[in-house]
Design a protein around this motif. Sequence first.
Motif, PDB file in Angstrom:
ATOM      1  N   ASN A 173       0.778  -1.238  -0.032  1.00 26.09           N
ATOM      2  CA  ASN A 173      -0.182   0.059   0.036  1.00 26.09           C
ATOM      3  C   ASN A 173       0.909   1.647  -0.090  1.00 26.09           C
ATOM      4  O   ASN A 173       0.494   2.346  -0.576  1.00 26.09           O
ATOM      5  CB  ASN A 173      -0.887  -0.080   1.363  1.00 26.09           C
ATOM      6  CG  ASN A 173      -1.906  -0.988   1.446  1.00 26.09           C
ATOM      7  OD1 ASN A 173      -2.198  -1.690  -0.077  1.00 26.09           O
ATOM      8  ND2 ASN A 173      -2.548  -1.460   2.291  1.00 26.09           N
ATOM      9  N   LEU A 174       1.939   1.317   0.588  1.00 21.48           N
ATOM     10  CA  LEU A 174       2.804   2.319   0.500  1.00 21.48           C
ATOM     11  C   LEU A 174       3.548   2.613  -0.499  1.00 21.48           C
ATOM     12  O   LEU A 174       3.915   3.830  -1.175  1.00 21.48           O
ATOM     13  CB  LEU A 174       3.797   2.259   1.757  1.00 21.48           C
ATOM     14  CG  LEU A 174       3.242   2.440   3.357  1.00 21.48           C
ATOM     15  CD1 LEU A 174       4.373   2.151   4.373  1.00 21.48           C
ATOM     16  CD2 LEU A 174       2.616   3.886   3.388  1.00 21.48           C
ATOM     17  N   SER A 175       4.102   1.328  -1.243  1.00 17.42           N
ATOM     18  CA  SER A 175       4.932   1.686  -2.343  1.00 17.42           C
ATOM     19  C   SER A 175       4.287   1.948  -3.525  1.00 17.42           C
ATOM     20  O   SER A 175       4.751   3.021  -4.481  1.00 17.42           O
ATOM     21  CB  SER A 175       5.620   0.287  -3.003  1.00 17.42           C
ATOM     22  OG  SER A 175       4.793  -0.750  -2.948  1.00 17.42           O
ATOM     23  N   LYS A 176       2.715   1.842  -3.765  1.00 20.30           N
ATOM     24  CA  LYS A 176       2.346   2.273  -4.812  1.00 20.30           C
ATOM     25  C   LYS A 176       2.019   3.753  -4.696  1.00 20.30           C
ATOM     26  O   LYS A 176       1.663   4.374  -5.707  1.00 20.30           O
ATOM     27  CB  LYS A 176       0.771   1.507  -4.996  1.00 20.30           C
ATOM     28  CG  LYS A 176      -0.086   2.102  -4.016  1.00 20.30           C
ATOM     29  CD  LYS A 176      -1.466   1.117  -3.846  1.00 20.30           C
ATOM     30  CE  LYS A 176      -2.329   1.706  -2.864  1.00 20.30           C
ATOM     31  NZ  LYS A 176      -3.688   0.918  -3.108  1.00 20.30           N
ATOM     32  N   ASP A 177       2.259   4.474  -3.791  1.00 23.05           N
ATOM     33  CA  ASP A 177       2.251   5.946  -3.739  1.00 23.05           C
ATOM     34  C   ASP A 177       3.517   6.410  -3.572  1.00 23.05           C
ATOM     35  O   ASP A 177       3.475   7.806  -3.320  1.00 23.05           O
ATOM     36  CB  ASP A 177       1.263   6.391  -2.368  1.00 23.05           C
ATOM     37  CG  ASP A 177      -0.345   6.000  -2.728  1.00 23.05           C
ATOM     38  OD1 ASP A 177      -0.567   6.230  -3.854  1.00 23.05           O
ATOM     39  OD2 ASP A 177      -0.911   5.482  -1.776  1.00 23.05           O
ATOM     40  N   GLY A 178       4.340   5.867  -3.677  1.00 21.14           N
ATOM     41  CA  GLY A 178       5.796   6.538  -3.751  1.00 21.14           C
ATOM     42  C   GLY A 178       6.550   6.455  -2.301  1.00 21.14           C
ATOM     43  O   GLY A 178       7.600   6.887  -2.469  1.00 21.14           O
ATOM     44  N   PHE A 179       5.936   5.533  -1.358  1.00 19.41           N
ATOM     45  CA  PHE A 179       6.938   5.610  -0.019  1.00 19.41           C
ATOM     46  C   PHE A 179       7.344   4.174   0.131  1.00 19.41           C
ATOM     47  O   PHE A 179       6.708   3.169   0.066  1.00 19.41           O
ATOM     48  CB  PHE A 179       5.766   5.788   0.910  1.00 19.41           C
ATOM     49  CG  PHE A 179       5.119   7.193   0.772  1.00 19.41           C
ATOM     50  CD1 PHE A 179       5.753   8.485   1.275  1.00 19.41           C
ATOM     51  CD2 PHE A 179       3.839   7.256   0.469  1.00 19.41           C
ATOM     52  CE1 PHE A 179       5.156   9.710   0.956  1.00 19.41           C
ATOM     53  CE2 PHE A 179       3.293   8.424   0.290  1.00 19.41           C
ATOM     54  CZ  PHE A 179       3.909   9.574   0.549  1.00 19.41           C
ATOM     55  N   ILE A 180       8.675   3.905   0.249  1.00 17.90           N
ATOM     56  CA  ILE A 180       9.028   2.723   0.336  1.00 17.90           C
ATOM     57  C   ILE A 180       9.369   2.098   1.793  1.00 17.90           C
ATOM     58  O   ILE A 180      10.038   2.929   2.401  1.00 17.90           O
ATOM     59  CB  ILE A 180      10.656   2.711  -0.623  1.00 17.90           C
ATOM     60  CG1 ILE A 180      10.523   3.189  -1.917  1.00 17.90           C
ATOM     61  CG2 ILE A 180      11.314   1.496  -0.389  1.00 17.90           C
ATOM     62  CD1 ILE A 180      11.752   3.308  -2.690  1.00 17.90           C
ATOM     63  N   TYR A 181       8.823   1.030   2.035  1.00 13.48           N
ATOM     64  CA  TYR A 181       8.777   0.608   3.367  1.00 13.48           C
ATOM     65  C   TYR A 181      10.458   0.012   3.683  1.00 13.48           C
ATOM     66  O   TYR A 181      10.645  -0.798   2.998  1.00 13.48           O
ATOM     67  CB  TYR A 181       7.789  -0.517   3.410  1.00 13.48           C
ATOM     68  CG  TYR A 181       7.967  -1.245   4.655  1.00 13.48           C
ATOM     69  CD1 TYR A 181       7.190  -1.140   5.916  1.00 13.48           C
ATOM     70  CD2 TYR A 181       8.808  -2.462   4.619  1.00 13.48           C
ATOM     71  CE1 TYR A 181       7.016  -1.806   7.047  1.00 13.48           C
ATOM     72  CE2 TYR A 181       8.813  -3.183   6.067  1.00 13.48           C
ATOM     73  CZ  TYR A 181       8.048  -2.750   7.132  1.00 13.48           C
ATOM     74  OH  TYR A 181       7.997  -3.702   8.371  1.00 13.48           O
ATOM     75  N   ASP A 182      10.703   0.339   5.005  1.00 13.13           N
ATOM     76  CA  ASP A 182      12.224   0.058   5.241  1.00 13.13           C
ATOM     77  C   ASP A 182      11.843  -1.012   6.491  1.00 13.13           C
ATOM     78  O   ASP A 182      12.435  -2.091   6.350  1.00 13.13           O
ATOM     79  CB  ASP A 182      12.962   1.123   5.723  1.00 13.13           C
ATOM     80  CG  ASP A 182      13.352   2.020   4.403  1.00 13.13           C
ATOM     81  OD1 ASP A 182      13.521   1.385   3.293  1.00 13.13           O
ATOM     82  OD2 ASP A 182      13.729   3.058   4.567  1.00 13.13           O
ATOM     83  N   GLN A 183      11.456  -0.567   7.560  1.00 14.58           N
ATOM     84  CA  GLN A 183      11.141  -1.187   8.807  1.00 14.58           C
ATOM     85  C   GLN A 183       9.824  -0.782   9.639  1.00 14.58           C
ATOM     86  O   GLN A 183       9.692   0.464   9.724  1.00 14.58           O
ATOM     87  CB  GLN A 183      12.707  -1.246   9.732  1.00 14.58           C
ATOM     88  CG  GLN A 183      12.518  -1.948  10.883  1.00 14.58           C
ATOM     89  CD  GLN A 183      13.570  -1.955  11.792  1.00 14.58           C
ATOM     90  OE1 GLN A 183      14.682  -1.182  11.415  1.00 14.58           O
ATOM     91  NE2 GLN A 183      14.028  -3.106  12.529  1.00 14.58           N
ATOM     92  N   LEU A 184       9.315  -1.432  10.143  1.00 11.72           N
ATOM     93  CA  LEU A 184       8.530  -1.355  11.177  1.00 11.72           C
ATOM     94  C   LEU A 184       8.609  -1.851  12.637  1.00 11.72           C
ATOM     95  O   LEU A 184       8.790  -3.441  12.780  1.00 11.72           O
ATOM     96  CB  LEU A 184       6.904  -1.770  10.910  1.00 11.72           C
ATOM     97  CG  LEU A 184       5.830  -1.464  11.759  1.00 11.72           C
ATOM     98  CD1 LEU A 184       5.755   0.173  11.847  1.00 11.72           C
ATOM     99  CD2 LEU A 184       4.550  -2.372  11.138  1.00 11.72           C
ATOM    100  N   THR A 185       8.731  -1.008  13.656  1.00 18.97           N
ATOM    101  CA  THR A 185       9.109  -1.532  14.980  1.00 18.97           C
ATOM    102  C   THR A 185       7.427  -1.460  15.666  1.00 18.97           C
ATOM    103  O   THR A 185       7.066  -0.451  15.811  1.00 18.97           O
ATOM    104  CB  THR A 185      10.168  -1.092  15.627  1.00 18.97           C
ATOM    105  OG1 THR A 185      11.309  -1.139  14.839  1.00 18.97           O
ATOM    106  CG2 THR A 185      10.564  -1.549  17.149  1.00 18.97           C
ATOM    107  N   SER A 186       7.042  -2.440  16.423  1.00 19.12           N
ATOM    108  CA  SER A 186       5.803  -2.431  17.060  1.00 19.12           C
ATOM    109  C   SER A 186       5.715  -3.095  18.409  1.00 19.12           C
ATOM    110  O   SER A 186       6.088  -4.134  18.411  1.00 19.12           O
ATOM    111  CB  SER A 186       4.528  -2.886  16.232  1.00 19.12           C
ATOM    112  OG  SER A 186       4.858  -4.058  15.775  1.00 19.12           O
TER     113      SER A 186
END
Length: 287
Positions: A173-186
Amino acid sequence: MEYQDATKKTLYKKLIRLIAGMVILLIVIAVQPFTYENIDAGNVGIKINLYGSDRGVDNITIVTGRVWYNTWTTKIVEFPTFTQSVDYEPFVVTTKDAAEFKVDPKLNYHVNSTMVPQIYRQYRKPLAEIEQQFMRNTIYDAYRIVANSFSSDSVMSNRERFEDRIQMILTKNLSKDGFIYDQLTSAITPPESLRQMIDEKNASIQARLKAENQAKQADAEAKVKVATATGEAQALLVRAKAESEANRLRQQSLTPLLVQQQWIQKWDGKLPTTQAGGNASFMLPVK
């Protein structure tokens, strides 16, 4: 005298013109529209035309460096393309068995530089606002969708699978709008009732493991004692057998002739005597 007055008037007029010219120059300098923007390394800038038939976001991404433009007709918006780290406020999601988990996410991402014009054209907002609106909603929806497919206990027992599914959704969902996912800490916090059950379960497991370890230790100690006793018994048996065999061999070697010979070797030449009745003496024959 008249000549001096005329000269003074001429100088006065020149001074007035000079001052007026300087004031006009300062005004022009103050209001002139041309300026420049320094696009630092790790950033890209987009040029926005405010007037004309092609007004709007240009399709050309301005690279790093100094960019001159007319502020009356053009606007420059700068987007960072280096990795961004956003620590979001915690929110609550619900599992399919209606348990509420608190999630405290922290996202690392970077912007696809080739899609910066598209990002601004779509959102028309600075990156900080996009992070707190579109991107936060995307993260929340990912957690909400995945949590609804897990039960409360499976969330904790399958954390890796739970977070892998969230990562897949965010990457898409992020990449299709130009945002490249790197890491998620939750940081996922279960409800208090479930946390208590987990603590009790962990305590029970620890107690069982402790009991098993103690039983194993006692069994090991018993085996050591049995092994020690067995070894000692075997040693005694070996010694007894050895002594018995030695006695048997000694008895076999003591023939009558050998006994008589040993008796003779030990005789001191005196005959044994005994008394019977009075003073009569008897000699015992030697065989």
